[in-house]
Write a protein that holds these residues in place. Structure first.
Motif, PDB file in Angstrom:
ATOM      1  N   PRO A 112     -40.805-109.925 -58.394  1.00  0.00           N
ATOM      2  CA  PRO A 112     -41.339-110.829 -59.415  1.00  0.00           C
ATOM      3  C   PRO A 112     -42.866-110.848 -59.395  1.00  0.00           C
ATOM      4  CG  PRO A 112     -39.537-111.866 -58.207  1.00  0.00           C
ATOM      5  CD  PRO A 112     -39.837-110.588 -57.501  1.00  0.00           C
ATOM      6  N   PHE A 113     -43.449-111.124 -60.550  1.00  0.00           N
ATOM      7  CA  PHE A 113     -44.904-111.141 -60.677  1.00  0.00           C
ATOM      8  C   PHE A 113     -45.534-112.158 -59.737  1.00  0.00           C
ATOM      9  CE2 PHE A 113     -48.735-112.931 -62.693  1.00  0.00           C
ATOM     10  CZ  PHE A 113     -49.514-111.783 -62.755  1.00  0.00           C
ATOM     11  N   GLY A 114     -44.875-113.281 -59.542  1.00  0.00           N
ATOM     12  CA  GLY A 114     -45.391-114.310 -58.651  1.00  0.00           C
ATOM     13  C   GLY A 114     -45.526-113.830 -57.219  1.00  0.00           C
ATOM     14  N   LEU A 162     -49.124-112.460 -52.582  1.00  0.00           N
ATOM     15  CA  LEU A 162     -49.703-111.495 -51.644  1.00  0.00           C
ATOM     16  C   LEU A 162     -51.222-111.430 -51.788  1.00  0.00           C
ATOM     17  CD1 LEU A 162     -47.187-108.496 -51.695  1.00  0.00           C
ATOM     18  CD2 LEU A 162     -47.541-110.193 -49.886  1.00  0.00           C
ATOM     19  N   ILE A 163     -51.697-111.430 -53.039  1.00  0.00           N
ATOM     20  CA  ILE A 163     -53.140-111.402 -53.266  1.00  0.00           C
ATOM     21  C   ILE A 163     -53.800-112.642 -52.687  1.00  0.00           C
ATOM     22  CG2 ILE A 163     -54.933-111.439 -55.043  1.00  0.00           C
ATOM     23  CD1 ILE A 163     -53.076-109.756 -56.795  1.00  0.00           C
ATOM     24  N   VAL A 208     -57.076-115.293 -48.351  1.00  0.00           N
ATOM     25  CA  VAL A 208     -57.165-116.290 -47.286  1.00  0.00           C
ATOM     26  C   VAL A 208     -57.474-115.612 -45.955  1.00  0.00           C
ATOM     27  CG1 VAL A 208     -55.870-117.996 -45.956  1.00  0.00           C
ATOM     28  CG2 VAL A 208     -55.678-117.952 -48.447  1.00  0.00           C
ATOM     29  N   ILE A 209     -56.808-114.484 -45.681  1.00  0.00           N
ATOM     30  CA  ILE A 209     -57.042-113.776 -44.416  1.00  0.00           C
ATOM     31  C   ILE A 209     -58.469-113.259 -44.333  1.00  0.00           C
ATOM     32  CG2 ILE A 209     -56.400-111.735 -43.076  1.00  0.00           C
ATOM     33  CD1 ILE A 209     -53.553-112.112 -44.069  1.00  0.00           C
TER      34      ILE A 209
END
Length: 269
Positions: free
Chosen positions: A200-202, A207-208, A213-214
């Motif tokens: 799914p696009f979400g 992941l982005i 955040v990382i």
């Protein structure tokens, strides 16, 4: 090992080895060796970063080999030797010099226990590679244990620490990681074929967001994700996700039966 198997191995070596995946493995070995050198010189944060760099190379070599159809027995053995240096010896030396040396004999024994349990974990993985489910690891993977060690060091420096540290909690962490590596607690392997299929696009947005955040706070987030993964196995066992106890040797029995059918013994491995 019978004569025909020895001839097959010699013939495979005469044909040569695959360069691309083994170059990635060599990169991981170099990162692990440089981590040891950095530890000797007292650059503990640099040593921790190179352990994490080694985990990147370790994740790439196997995937490159599978994608290009260049998997080989030589590559498996070479990868295990490189992993022992990068994720066994390098973290063991780092933790001893950084935190365990003040504990005397108890400290260096803890570091050695980590190394030997990592070696046992790798040996067991090689033996069971064709007899356990691909979606889960049996025991804490040694790269994850090494990543936990490295992230602890990085978090320490990020929070303003300097030099060495003497904490009983670090000693307990090393013993816990050693136990988890040789246990039979299941850990998710992230090798699910469904992950590379359409999602799914979400999921892409998530992941982005995680990558952002990382990158923004790598020391904190790497430690957080590492800790979550380490405790995920015991928590899964407690809440019923694990099907076997931490010292269940049913999988070892399966391996023994497979080896017996193939004419292999412990001396042949």
């Amino acid at each position: 090992m019978n004569v025909s198997q020895m001839k097959d191995r010699k013939q495979n070596l005469r044909r040569g080895v695959y360069l691309l995946p083994n170059l990635f493995t060599t990169g991981g070995l170099f990162a692990g060796f440089y981590s040891i050198i950095s530890t000797i010189h007292g650059n503990y944060d640099v040593a921790a970063w190179f352990i994490l760099i080694a985990t990147v190379f370790d994740g790439l070599d196997g995937r490159v080999a599978r994608m290009t159809g260049t998997t080989s027995r030589f590559g498996v053995e070479y990868d295990s030797l490189a992993d022992l240096v990068a994720f066994g010896v390098a973290p063991g030396v780092l933790m001893y010099m950084w935190a365990l040396r003040p504990f005397g004999k108890l400290g260096w024994l803890a570091a050695f226990l980590y190394v030997v349990c990592g070696a046992l974990r790798l040996a067991r993985f090689n033996v069971q590679i064709n007899t356990v489910e691909s979606k889960r690891f049996l025991g804490l993977p040694i790269p994850a244990a090494a990543g936990m060690v490295a992230s602890c060091v990085l978090l320490f420096y990020y929070l303003g620490g300097a030099g060495t540290i003497k904490k009983v909690s670090v000693l307990l962490l090393i013993y816990s990681l050693a136990f988890l590596m040789v246990s039979s607690i299941r850990y998710y392997s992230f090798k699910d074929p469904e992950l590379v299929k359409r999602q799914p696009f979400g999921f892409l947005v998530l992941l982005i967001f995680l990558i952002i955040v990382i990158v923004a706070r790598p020391e904190i987030m790497l430690f957080t994700f590492g800790l979550i993964y380490v405790v995920s196995g015991p928590l899964g066992l407690v809440f019923g996700a694990g099907k076997h106890g931490p010292w269940d040797d049913s999988s070892d029995q399966v391996v023994a039966e497979v080896n017996e059918e193939n004419g292999l013994s412990g001396e042949d491995e």
